[in-house]
Structures are given as structure tokens and as C-alpha cells.
Write a protein that holds these residues in place. Structure first.
Motif, mmCIF file in Angstrom:
data_model
loop_
_atom_site.group_PDB
_atom_site.id
_atom_site.type_symbol
_atom_site.label_atom_id
_atom_site.label_comp_id
_atom_site.label_asym_id
_atom_site.label_seq_id
_atom_site.Cartn_x
_atom_site.Cartn_y
_atom_site.Cartn_z
ATOM 1 N N PRO A 73 37.516 49.671 23.179
ATOM 2 C CA PRO A 73 38.809 48.855 23.066
ATOM 3 C C PRO A 73 39.011 48.137 24.436
ATOM 4 O O PRO A 73 39.599 47.223 24.398
ATOM 5 N N TYR A 74 38.199 48.479 25.366
ATOM 6 C CA TYR A 74 38.287 47.796 26.702
ATOM 7 C C TYR A 74 37.703 46.498 26.571
ATOM 8 O O TYR A 74 37.884 45.586 27.609
ATOM 9 N N GLN A 75 36.958 46.247 25.789
ATOM 10 C CA GLN A 75 36.332 44.854 25.530
ATOM 11 C C GLN A 75 37.341 43.865 25.381
ATOM 12 O O GLN A 75 37.020 42.464 25.836
ATOM 13 N N TYR A 76 38.396 43.951 25.007
ATOM 14 C CA TYR A 76 39.574 43.042 24.711
ATOM 15 C C TYR A 76 40.589 43.154 25.923
ATOM 16 O O TYR A 76 41.740 42.775 25.544
ATOM 17 N N SER A 77 40.306 43.528 26.807
ATOM 18 C CA SER A 77 41.250 44.032 27.819
ATOM 19 C C SER A 77 41.512 42.664 28.934
ATOM 20 O O SER A 77 42.102 42.772 29.910
ATOM 21 N N ALA A 78 40.517 41.664 28.618
ATOM 22 C CA ALA A 78 40.397 40.496 29.484
ATOM 23 C C ALA A 78 39.997 40.840 30.961
ATOM 24 O O ALA A 78 40.311 40.343 31.758
ATOM 25 N N TRP A 79 39.000 41.648 30.654
ATOM 26 C CA TRP A 79 38.304 42.364 32.047
ATOM 27 C C TRP A 79 37.733 41.289 33.047
ATOM 28 O O TRP A 79 37.628 41.580 33.933
ATOM 29 N N GLU A 80 37.302 40.256 32.042
ATOM 30 C CA GLU A 80 36.546 39.383 32.811
ATOM 31 C C GLU A 80 37.398 38.705 33.930
ATOM 32 O O GLU A 80 36.670 38.215 34.872
ATOM 33 N N ASP A 81 38.572 38.658 33.704
ATOM 34 C CA ASP A 81 39.571 37.811 34.746
ATOM 35 C C ASP A 81 39.841 38.718 35.984
ATOM 36 O O ASP A 81 40.338 38.343 36.844
ATOM 37 N N TYR A 82 39.125 40.146 35.861
ATOM 38 C CA TYR A 82 39.572 41.024 36.910
ATOM 39 C C TYR A 82 38.364 41.655 37.686
ATOM 40 O O TYR A 82 38.269 42.504 38.388
ATOM 41 N N THR A 83 37.023 41.028 37.444
ATOM 42 C CA THR A 83 35.850 41.602 37.909
ATOM 43 C C THR A 83 36.094 41.411 39.486
ATOM 44 O O THR A 83 35.145 42.115 40.316
ATOM 45 N N ASP A 84 36.572 40.042 40.252
ATOM 46 C CA ASP A 84 36.841 40.131 41.229
ATOM 47 C C ASP A 84 37.494 41.746 42.219
ATOM 48 O O ASP A 84 37.290 41.785 43.364
ATOM 49 N N MET A 85 38.190 42.187 41.283
ATOM 50 C CA MET A 85 38.611 43.564 41.730
ATOM 51 C C MET A 85 37.632 44.806 42.359
ATOM 52 O O MET A 85 38.079 45.636 42.926
ATOM 53 N N ASN A 86 36.440 44.593 41.691
ATOM 54 C CA ASN A 86 35.446 45.209 41.904
ATOM 55 C C ASN A 86 35.810 46.849 41.753
ATOM 56 O O ASN A 86 36.299 46.709 40.429
ATOM 57 N N GLU A 87 35.631 47.726 42.422
ATOM 58 C CA GLU A 87 36.061 49.182 41.924
ATOM 59 C C GLU A 87 37.536 49.264 41.602
ATOM 60 O O GLU A 87 38.017 50.339 40.660
ATOM 61 N N GLN A 88 38.332 48.350 41.788
ATOM 62 C CA GLN A 88 39.648 48.442 41.544
ATOM 63 C C GLN A 88 39.999 48.275 40.150
ATOM 64 O O GLN A 88 41.149 48.569 39.739
ATOM 65 N N ILE A 89 39.169 47.603 39.467
ATOM 66 C CA ILE A 89 38.713 47.381 37.908
ATOM 67 C C ILE A 89 39.345 48.802 37.313
ATOM 68 O O ILE A 89 39.805 48.785 36.211
ATOM 69 N N LEU A 90 39.061 49.945 37.941
ATOM 70 C CA LEU A 90 39.154 51.163 37.162
ATOM 71 C C LEU A 90 40.773 51.598 36.924
ATOM 72 O O LEU A 90 41.255 51.775 36.085
ATOM 73 N N ARG A 91 41.414 50.805 38.102
ATOM 74 C CA ARG A 91 43.043 50.901 38.080
ATOM 75 C C ARG A 91 43.520 50.216 36.795
ATOM 76 O O ARG A 91 44.565 50.426 36.221
ATOM 77 N N TYR A 92 43.076 49.066 36.723
ATOM 78 C CA TYR A 92 43.421 47.955 35.660
ATOM 79 C C TYR A 92 43.208 48.686 34.274
ATOM 80 O O TYR A 92 43.864 48.572 33.471
#
Ligand SMILES: [Zn+2]
Length: 220
Positions: free
Chosen positions: A189-208
Motif C-alpha cells: 500500500p505504501y507504493q501509493y503514498s507519494a513517498w518519492e516526494d519525501y526521499t529527502d527526509m532520509n530515515e525520517q521517512i519512517l515517520r511519514y
């Protein structure tokens, strides 16, 4: 979820070839070229993890910086016969994978990684630190208590700072394997989370992801 249930989503041997490759290339800020004996025609590069041929040997002074002829990286020369004690490199690594139990779930595991270059330069030690599991139902986190060697489940998802607590004064490098995340995401389901926009967060992406697990509409 219990600690055993969380662990069941991780492969029993977590130090995969892919993780080793990532650590070799990204986890350590300094690289070295070890010359074992005076006049040796080869040296051991800590990045290549191999013996490499040395061309101009006259300029190879102890502690001088040079370029590895194989990987072209900047390396610090070390004459092993002069003593190379206390070279310890440390890193804190985030590595992602698909759950081995449920293909819809992604996992993240963190490790303290260290190499003691004075004994066996190729030997890298991996100590598991945190475990994260993300499913459609939500996110779970636990960590290994370094004092009691016990698993501790947390109330919320956060990222541990390696220099905290036991590791006060820790100066290693933080390395996040975003490529492993990109490989783990398809068909979850996380494939559609728009995660690509948050890769700059690095490890903080876990919180996203934790937020996304709670509110799948967060991307809007
Ligand atoms: Zn090299």
C-alpha cells in the motif's frame, strides 16, 4: 504484536549481500590503503576489499592521502608495520526489505556497523538496533536494549539517534539505504503514498510511513 511476531517478518540472516554492498560503498566516510610490508607491490584497499597493484611506490608515505588505482577513491595510506591500532570506523545503517511473511508489508532494520581495521580489515560487525514493520493496519517498532539485550516494543514510531544513551559521543556516519526502500515498496500500500516526494527526509521517512499507515489520505 509481540517481539516474536515482529521478528517473524525479518529474514533470520539479516546481513544480506545487498546490505553488505551498501555498507561497503556508503557507510564509512574514510577509506584506507594498507601496505603490509615494506616494498610490497600490492596494497589492501578498504573500499575495494581487495589487494590492488601499486604503481609508484616511492611516494607512498604512512598517513599520506592518495588515490586507489582500482576504485579511484581517496584513501589514506597505512604502513601496517608502523602499527595501525585504533582505527575503528562506525556507522548506523537503515536497511529496508519486504516482509518475508507478508508481501504487502515493508520492514526496516537498523544496525550499528563497525570495522576494526587493525586486525582484519575485511571484517565488519553488524549489531541489530531497531525493527520497523509497516502494514495496511499500521506501523510497529521495537528496538534492542543495549544493556539488557532485550527487545522493547515502543508506543510510537521514531528514529533512534545513534549517539544517544550508551553510545554517547558516537561519531559514526548515518547511512540510509533508499535504494532498498525503492525495491521493497512495489505491491505494498505504501507504493501509493507519494513517498518519492519525501526521499529527502532520509530515515525520517519512517515517520511519514507511520502517519500514512494511520491516515492513508495524508498524501492529499
Ligand atoms: Zn579501492
Amino acid at each position: 504484536m509481540t517481539a516474536e511476531q515482529i521478528l517473524s517478518h525479518f529474514r533470520p540472516g539479516p546481513v544480506t549481500r545487498d546490505l553488505k554492498q551498501f555498507v561497503r560503498k556508503n557507510a564509512f566516510s574514510k577509506q584506507y590503503l594498507f601496505i603490509r610490508k615494506k616494498g610490497d607491490t600490492t596494497g589492501y584497499c578498504s573500499f575495494c576489499e581487495k589487494d590492488v597493484p601499486l604503481k609508484d611506490r616511492s611516494s607512498l608515505k604512512h598517513n599520506a592521502k592518495t588515490t586507489c588505482p582500482r576504485c579511484r577513491r581517496e584513501v589514506t595510506l597505512k604502513h601496517v608495520w608502523r602499527g595501525i591500532k585504533n582505527i575503528v570506523d562506525e556507522a548506523y545503517v537503515y536497511h529496508f526489505a519486504r516482509s518475508v511473511k507478508n508481501k504487502q508489508m515493508i520492514t526496516c532494520q537498523t544496525f550499528y556497523v563497525s570495522r576494526f581495521l587493525d586486525s582484519n580489515p575485511g571484517a565488519i560487525k553488524y549489531s541489530p538496533s531497531c525493527y520497523y514493520v509497516f502494514s495496511r493496519q499500521g506501523a510497529k517498532m521495537m528496538y534492542v536494549d543495549p544493556y539488557y539485550r532485550q527487545y522493547v516494543l515502543t508506543q510510537s514510531i521514531y528514529t533512534k539517534h545513534p549517539s544517544g544513551g550508551l553510545y554517547y559521543g558516537w561519531q559514526g556516519k548515518l547511512a540510509v539505504n533508499m535504494a532498498s526502500l525503492a525495491r521493497a515498496l512495489p505491491h505494498t500500500p505504501y507504493q501509493y503514498s507519494a513517498w518519492e516526494d519525501y526521499t529527502d527526509m532520509n530515515e525520517q521517512i519512517l515517520r511519514y510511513f507511520a502517519l500514512f499507515a494511520k491516515h492513508p489520505q495524508v498524501e492529499y
